[in-house]
Design a protein around this motif. Structure first.
Motif, PDB file in Angstrom:
ATOM      1  N   ALA A 149      38.378  54.310  52.036  1.00  0.00           N
ATOM      2  CA  ALA A 149      37.238  54.456  51.327  1.00  0.00           C
ATOM      3  C   ALA A 149      36.899  53.726  49.981  1.00  0.00           C
ATOM      4  O   ALA A 149      37.900  53.180  49.404  1.00  0.00           O
ATOM      5  N   GLY A 150      35.798  53.122  50.036  1.00  0.00           N
ATOM      6  CA  GLY A 150      35.412  52.168  49.017  1.00  0.00           C
ATOM      7  C   GLY A 150      36.012  50.844  49.109  1.00  0.00           C
ATOM      8  O   GLY A 150      36.440  50.360  50.186  1.00  0.00           O
ATOM      9  N   THR A 151      36.642  50.393  47.920  1.00  0.00           N
ATOM     10  CA  THR A 151      37.522  49.189  47.978  1.00  0.00           C
ATOM     11  C   THR A 151      38.659  49.216  48.761  1.00  0.00           C
ATOM     12  O   THR A 151      39.322  48.088  49.083  1.00  0.00           O
ATOM     13  N   GLY A 152      39.042  50.437  49.174  1.00  0.00           N
ATOM     14  CA  GLY A 152      40.426  50.918  49.877  1.00  0.00           C
ATOM     15  C   GLY A 152      40.133  50.067  51.360  1.00  0.00           C
ATOM     16  O   GLY A 152      41.246  50.128  52.206  1.00  0.00           O
ATOM     17  N   VAL A 153      38.808  49.542  51.819  1.00  0.00           N
ATOM     18  CA  VAL A 153      38.836  49.043  52.916  1.00  0.00           C
ATOM     19  C   VAL A 153      39.222  47.509  52.974  1.00  0.00           C
ATOM     20  O   VAL A 153      39.517  46.939  54.077  1.00  0.00           O
ATOM     21  N   ALA A 154      39.616  47.128  51.782  1.00  0.00           N
ATOM     22  CA  ALA A 154      40.150  45.596  51.696  1.00  0.00           C
ATOM     23  C   ALA A 154      41.249  45.070  52.469  1.00  0.00           C
ATOM     24  O   ALA A 154      41.135  44.145  53.246  1.00  0.00           O
TER      25      ALA A 154
END
Length: 611
Positions: free
Chosen positions: A473-478
């Motif tokens: 989720a969010g920047t956790g996709v990096a």
């Protein structure tokens, strides 16, 4: 047949059981040989017995293990979220080794707690996460030790170093829990527990020296004619050449807004060059960024204090200007318990004095949530405060860790980051996060950023042919961008499935074109998305998982590795949804579903990285 209740001189039930089982399998010749062996062993032990007892710090008498030096075990355990505990463990191993003692270092995640029965000396370094919780990788160790299954440890000596952050009220609580529990189980404290704040290095070095000195004394008492080399009693922690104390100045290649126009938040894509640094990393690792404070905040704080930026302060063995110290050396945004205590003592302000003490933890947290350091200084001024007295209440500047969003295999000599800028208003003024404000507002192309690599060995890709299920989720996709870049570079054949969530489809679908290209190329097999603010009812990644429970169960049964990355609240929500999917599709009970995921975690097929 008569049963004799004879367990020998001090033998435990378990020792007697082992002896009885062994005796029943021995021939006459074997029994005679063993009797001679134990007689010789007894003679050697008596030669090595100490002439005096060792009195540890808690006043209890602890007789050293009467076995030979070869039978003495020294185990160093660490529980870590960011790698600091692992670094200290390595430094401790080197220090102990310099005294001629061999110590084994183990991550709590890999240590079998039932081995505690056989340990002689146990040295523990653990961080504390959030409000008093142990690191995620150490949860199993803590659960075992604090359960009724934990054995009595009367023959164990131990020492604990607790790493923490005084911003939190449950400061160093994980280490305190281990210290309390080991004492309850009968273990003897080798040296007193030391609690370290974020600027832990000096305190940790002193603890290493104390532990090494105590073990050296034990060695001197139990060995005959052994001469160990002298060492400094406070060895300094030796880390990698490029680390948070010695970062590499990475050149900024690009710094762009990734979120679309009209988004309710600002997400940036930042690229830096690490060419010439020698730094290496794997997908799943993090980049440590050492930020500096906003110059406008430094100036405003100096004005509120009535101090000049040129006034000198001492930091260790250095003397620097106060302005530089407040810019680069200290956290000056969010206050801490340490700051409240120091400023209350300096000003004598009744409101601040009333916030001191453990019983005021909730009130203090609420106050600090609504007031940064500058707000406190303005509200409770202290004319004529000495610079050294002010900085005594501050914490050292901490590095911030960001999941790497690129693969060295596909993009050599570069590191890409996905950073969500933190911006808000407080007490009528715009504020920003220390590191995200630094990266978003003051780091431009052609500039440099101090960085280092923080390995994350518990968030790793499996073999190329293994399916992967990535939930973020969010920047956790990096890190998943790094995963697919790596698999593309290696020509991996394993299937991949991305479940991604954010606020709005049109503005927050991070790296949308790249995911779509990977779908087209077949590198990404499936993708589900959830955007919480697009519909009348909020939709999150766990809703996509629930809708695809049948396929998720099939992927898991086929051996897929599962990953979760995002804000801290994401992990428990995903875990609960997975439990439901296993119960629904696998017809498992609550206990069996939990054991299913537990097995996946212990074998590295279920990995979590939250912040």
């Amino acid at each position: 047949m008569t049963v004799f209740d004879f367990h020998g001189p001090g033998l435990t039930e378990e020792q007697w059981r082992h002896i009885s089982e062994l005796a029943g399998t021995l021939s006459t010749e074997q029994a005679l040989w063993l009797s001679g062996y134990f007689a010789g062993l007894d003679h050697r032990k008596r030669e090595l017995l100490p002439t005096t007892d060792v009195r540890p710090h808690d006043g209890r008498v602890h007789e050293l293990a009467t076995g030979s030096l070869e039978t003495q075990t020294i185990t160093i355990l660490f529980g870590s979220e960011t790698g600091n505990s692992a670094d200290v463990a390595s430094a401790l191993q080197q220090s102990v080794g310099s005294e001629g003692l061999e110590a084994v270092v183990a991550d709590m995640a890999d240590y079998k707690p039932r081995q505690l029965r056989s340990e002689s000396d146990l040295l523990i370094i653990t961080s504390t996460h959030g409000e008093g919780e142990p690191p995620a990788t150490a949860m199993d160790f803590f659960e075992f030790l604090e359960s009724a299954r934990a054995p009595h440890l009367d023959d164990l000596r131990y020492a604990v170093l607790a790493l923490g952050d005084s911003t939190y009220d449950q400061y160093c609580e994980a280490g305190k829990r281990l210290d309390r529990r080991l004492t309850e189980l009968g273990a003897i404290r080798l040296v007193e527990r030391v609690d370290c704040d974020v600027d832990y290095e000096d305190s940790a070095s002193e603890w290493i020296g104390a532990v090494t000195q105590e073990l050296k004394r034990s060695l001197d008492r139990t060995s005959t004619g052994h001469h160990a080399p002298d060492i400094a009693l406070q060895p300094k922690i030796t880390k990698r050449i490029v680390d948070q104390r010695h970062p590499f100045r990475a050149s900024v290649i690009d710094n762009i807004v990734l979120s679309g126009r009209g988004s309710t938040k600002e997400t940036r894509h930042i690229e830096v060059s690490i060419e010439g640094s020698g730094l290496k990393f794997e997908p799943g690792d993090a980049l440590g960024v050492i930020p500096s404070n906003d110059p406008s905040l430094v100036s405003a704080l100096l004005d509120a204090l009535g101090l000049s930026s040129d006034e000198e302060v001492s930091i260790g063995d250095r003397t620097v200007g106060l302005g530089q110290a407040l810019t680069d050396e200290y956290e000056i945004t969010v206050g801490s318990t340490r700051f409240i205590n120091q400023w209350a003592e300096l000003t004598g302000a009744d409101d601040l004095v009333a916030l001191r003490g453990k019983e005021q933890a909730d009130a203090r947290s609420e106050f600090l949530f609504h007031n940064h350091i500058i707000d406190v200084v303005r509200r409770y001024p202290m004319p004529g405060v000495r610079p050294s007295a002010f900085i005594a209440g501050l914490r050292n500047m901490r590095p911030r860790l960001y999941s790497v969003a690129s693969s060295l295999s596909l993009v050599p000599d570069e590191v890409h980051l996905t950073v969500g800028a933190v911006r808000f208003e407080l007490n009528g003024e715009p504020r920003s996060g220390v590191a995200t404000g630094y990266l978003a507002d003051r780091v431009a192309p052609t500039g440099t950023v101090p960085v280092y690599i923080q390995p994350n060995p518990r968030f790793r890709l499996p073999a190329d042919d293994v399916p992967i299920l990535m939930i973020g989720a969010g920047t956790g996709v990096a890190p998943y961008r790094a995963f697919l870049q790596e698999r593309e570079a290696r020509g991996a054949s394993g299937r991949s499935w991305l479940v991604f969530g954010d606020r709005n489809f049109h503005t927050d679908f991070l790296y949308q074109t790249e995911w779509q290209q990977w779908l087209k190329d077949g590198m990404l097999t499936r993708m589900q998305v959830a955007f919480s603010r697009d519909g009348r009812t909020k939709s999150y990644v766990q809703h996509r998982l629930k809708e695809n429970a049948k396929d998720i169960y099939a992927w898991l049964e086929e051996g897929a590795s599962l990953y979760v990355c995002g804000g801290r609240e994401l992990a428990p929500a995903i875990h609960a949804t997975l439990i439901d999917a296993l119960k629904q599709e696998g017809k498992l009970s609550d206990v069996s579903a939990a054991e299913y995921l537990g097995t996946m975690q212990s074998t590295g097929r279920y990995q979590v990285d939250v912040y």
